[in-house]
Design an enzyme around this catalytic site. Structure first.
Site, PDB file in Angstrom:
ATOM      1  NE  ARG A  60      -4.115   2.046   2.158  1.00 54.43           N
ATOM      2  CZ  ARG A  60      -4.088   2.814   3.376  1.00 54.43           C
ATOM      3  NH1 ARG A  60      -3.413   2.716   4.045  1.00 54.43           N
ATOM      4  NH2 ARG A  60      -5.165   3.725   3.178  1.00 54.43           N
ATOM      5  CG  HIS A  64      -1.390   5.485  -0.387  1.00 54.22           C
ATOM      6  ND1 HIS A  64      -2.136   5.778   0.766  1.00 54.22           N
ATOM      7  CD2 HIS A  64      -2.293   4.583  -1.085  1.00 54.22           C
ATOM      8  CE1 HIS A  64      -3.203   5.133   0.815  1.00 54.22           C
ATOM      9  NE2 HIS A  64      -3.388   4.297  -0.304  1.00 54.22           N
ATOM     10  CG  ASN A  92      -1.031   8.301   3.288  1.00 55.49           C
ATOM     11  OD1 ASN A  92      -1.234   7.480   2.713  1.00 55.49           O
ATOM     12  ND2 ASN A  92      -0.599   9.372   2.398  1.00 55.49           N
ATOM     13  CG  HIS A 191      -7.788  -3.700  -1.858  1.00 57.13           C
ATOM     14  ND1 HIS A 191      -9.004  -2.654  -1.898  1.00 57.13           N
ATOM     15  CD2 HIS A 191      -6.753  -2.937  -1.289  1.00 57.13           C
ATOM     16  CE1 HIS A 191      -8.385  -1.346  -1.817  1.00 57.13           C
ATOM     17  NE2 HIS A 191      -7.326  -1.669  -1.734  1.00 57.13           N
TER      18      HIS A 191
END
Length: 318
Positions: A60, A64, A92, A191
């Site tokens: 992740r 990001h 975040n 995911h």
């Protein structure tokens, strides 16, 4: 002969360093830091052996990072007197995890090759290794990124797609990064590992109708209806195999068991339904497309050549 060999190696290193404005290469550290990749793999393996959730955290972080001004390690920077960084941006704050793990990995790499391997590359390789160590596909990570000297909280707030997005918003968000709908669906398959906070699933499990009732009830047990109560309780995105990288995520969507609103949007009578069906029944196809999308995402606006720097500490510029 030894001198000649050394000269060839030096020329190769310089070629990789200064000709990489246009593209990255998996062999970037072949001579300058041959221990880089095994060092990162070992550190990631150690971290995951202590806590399997680390794998999803590192994956992740890479996502990001890349979605905010490119894959440049800017996400890893702490706030300074001259800029407000990305760590406390809405996507975040109280959510992004694993920064201490990146610190540990970078420290190990610095011991092997001081001042050679960027934080951006370290994170890219750690994300790949996380997928592999949790049972997912392997691939060669293109390398040669350098690190940003600044970060932008505003850019993070505007660039990272939130879990409230519908399908068209997701498609547009990924398109803004040069990623196709197929890339978006494949990357969403990440995911299959990780967790979501109650605050991000509350509306879905209590108010939405395109959700399996028994699934919603199970999730409600760890996420109270009242806002402010248990907001940070975490729930696995995939209940069946929460720490295994597989295609169960897509099977869940077909059964209306997507945990995030944005997850279920991928299978809700829209243009991405067919991809979800394909990935749910063909794990090899999912792996192939996920790898292609990860490589493509890793190519988003890297700093190369003399741009940026090679940070010694990922939290601050040199």
């Amino acid at each position: 002969m030894a001198s000649s060999s050394l000269s060839v190696r030096l020329a190769f290193v310089l070629l990789l360093t200064w000709s990489s404005y246009a593209q990255l290469t998996p062999h970037y550290y072949a001579y300058s830091c041959p221990k880089a990749l095994p060092t990162i793999r070992s550190a990631v393996k150690s971290a995951i052996s202590n806590d399997k959730r680390v794998g999803a955290q590192l994956l992740r972080l890479f996502f990001h990072d890349c979605f905010v001004n490119g894959c440049d390690g800017s996400l890893l920077l702490d706030d300074t007197s001259t800029f407000i960084g990305e760590k406390n941006a809405a996507p975040n704050r109280n959510s992004a995890r694993g920064f201490n793990i990146v610190d540990n990995i970078k420290s190990a790499v610095e011991k092997a090759c001081p001042g050679v391997v960027s934080c951006a590359d370290t994170l890219a390789v750690a994300a790949r290794d996380s997928v592999v160590l949790l049972g997912g596909p392997d691939w060669q990570v293109k390398l040669g990124r350098r690190d940003a000297r600044t970060a932008s909280q505003a850019a993070a707030n505007n660039s990272i797609p939130p879990p409230t997005f519908n399908l068209n918003q997701l498609i547009n968000s990924f398109a803004n990064q040069g990623l196709s709908q197929k890339d978006m669906v494949a990357l969403s398959g990440g995911h299959t590992i990780g967790v979501a906070r109650c605050i991000n699933i509350r509306n879905r499990i209590y108010n939405e109708t395109n959700i399996d009732p028994s699934f919603a009830k199970t999730r409600q047990s760890n996420c109270p209806r009242t806002a402010g109560s248990g907001d940070n309780n975490v729930n696995p995105l995939d209940l069946q195999t929460p720490t295994a990288f597989d295609n169960k995520y897509f099977k869940n969507l077909i059964n209306k068991k997507g945990l995030l609103h944005s997850d279920q949007q991928l299978f809700n009578g829209g243009s991405s339904d067919s991809l979800v069906r394909s990935y749910s029944s063909n794990s090899d196809l999912f792996d192939k497309d996920f790898v292609a999308a990860m490589i493509k995402m890793g190519d988003i606006k890297p700093l190369t050549g003399s741009n940026g720097e090679i940070r010694k500490n990922c939290r601050k510029i040199n």
